[in-house]
Scaffold this motif. Structure first.
Motif, short mmCIF file in Angstrom:
data_model
loop_
_atom_site.label_atom_id
_atom_site.label_comp_id
_atom_site.label_asym_id
_atom_site.label_seq_id
_atom_site.Cartn_x
_atom_site.Cartn_y
_atom_site.Cartn_z
N GLN A 18 0.85 -1.18 0.00
CA GLN A 18 0.00 0.00 0.00
C GLN A 18 0.89 1.23 0.00
O GLN A 18 1.77 1.36 0.85
CB GLN A 18 -0.87 -0.04 1.26
N ASP A 19 0.67 2.13 -0.92
CA ASP A 19 1.44 3.37 -1.01
C ASP A 19 0.66 4.52 -0.38
O ASP A 19 -0.58 4.55 -0.41
CB ASP A 19 1.73 3.73 -2.47
N GLU A 20 1.41 5.46 0.18
CA GLU A 20 0.86 6.73 0.65
C GLU A 20 -0.36 6.57 1.55
O GLU A 20 -1.36 7.29 1.40
CB GLU A 20 0.53 7.63 -0.54
N SER A 21 -0.29 5.65 2.45
CA SER A 21 -1.41 5.42 3.36
C SER A 21 -0.87 4.96 4.70
O SER A 21 0.06 4.16 4.76
CB SER A 21 -2.36 4.37 2.77
N ALA A 22 -1.46 5.45 5.76
CA ALA A 22 -1.07 5.02 7.10
C ALA A 22 -2.04 3.94 7.58
O ALA A 22 -3.23 4.00 7.29
CB ALA A 22 -1.08 6.20 8.06
N ARG A 45 6.41 -4.30 4.63
CA ARG A 45 5.70 -3.33 3.79
C ARG A 45 6.43 -3.21 2.46
O ARG A 45 7.65 -3.05 2.43
CB ARG A 45 5.64 -1.99 4.50
N PRO A 47 6.18 -1.31 -1.50
CA PRO A 47 5.50 -0.36 -2.38
C PRO A 47 4.69 -1.13 -3.43
O PRO A 47 5.05 -2.26 -3.80
CB PRO A 47 6.64 0.41 -3.04
N GLU A 48 3.62 -0.56 -3.90
CA GLU A 48 2.77 -1.22 -4.89
C GLU A 48 3.56 -1.62 -6.13
O GLU A 48 3.30 -2.67 -6.72
CB GLU A 48 1.59 -0.32 -5.25
#
Length: 156
Positions: A18-22, A45, A47-48
């Motif tokens: 998941q990118d750019e998400s907390a 984690r 990156p997509e």
């Protein structure tokens, strides 16, 4: 997501693509005085854009690192559940409260994180060393956590 919750509650290492998400409670452990319990300690984690290489990323996790991540997932799982309000029926609540570590749940983590945020905003006085020790004691961090838990991962 609920899949991350399911993984953590069962002592598994979630793989988050998941990118750019907390994630929920991301940053809360650091605010509460327990940065060693942040997501990086119990999840992987990616990156997509790395999704096509997910198997390579999983293979790159060493057995000792996987055991450490599993132990961390088990350490944080109590904080992903609101034990006292999760089950509306008394018998279900009693069973849920009997699982995991007593007095450790999402409400405690949230309360400590909100207190720290209020301090950052100047609404409360700055944290003292005594306050930091209190938080770590409330989170049962310096008195042993998992005991003799053994990971099912074996070296080959």
């Amino acid at each position: 997501s609920s899949r991350v919750l399911d993984a953590v509650v069962h002592g598994c290492v979630p793989v988050i693509v998941q990118d750019e998400s907390a994630m929920f409670f991301e940053g809360a452990f650091s605010l509460a005085g327990a940065p060693e319990l942040e997501y990086s300690s119990f999840s992987l984690r990616l990156p997509e854009a790395e999704l096509p290489r997910v198997l390579e990323a999983l293979d790159a996790v060493t057995a000792p690192r996987l055991r450490a991540m599993q132990a961390a997932a088990l350490r944080v799982r109590d904080y992903f559940v609101y034990k006292d309000v999760y089950a509306p029926y008394r018998y279900e609540r009693k069973a849920l409260l009997a699982t995991g570590r007593p007095r450790q749940d999402g409400f405690l983590l949230l309360a400590l994180a909100l207190e720290a945020r209020a301090r950052q905003l100047g609404k409360l006085p700055p944290q003292t060393e005594e306050g930091r020790r209190r938080n770590r004691a409330l989170l049962e961090l310096d008195g042993g956590a998992l005991g003799e838990w053994q990971s099912p991962v074996r070296e080959y």
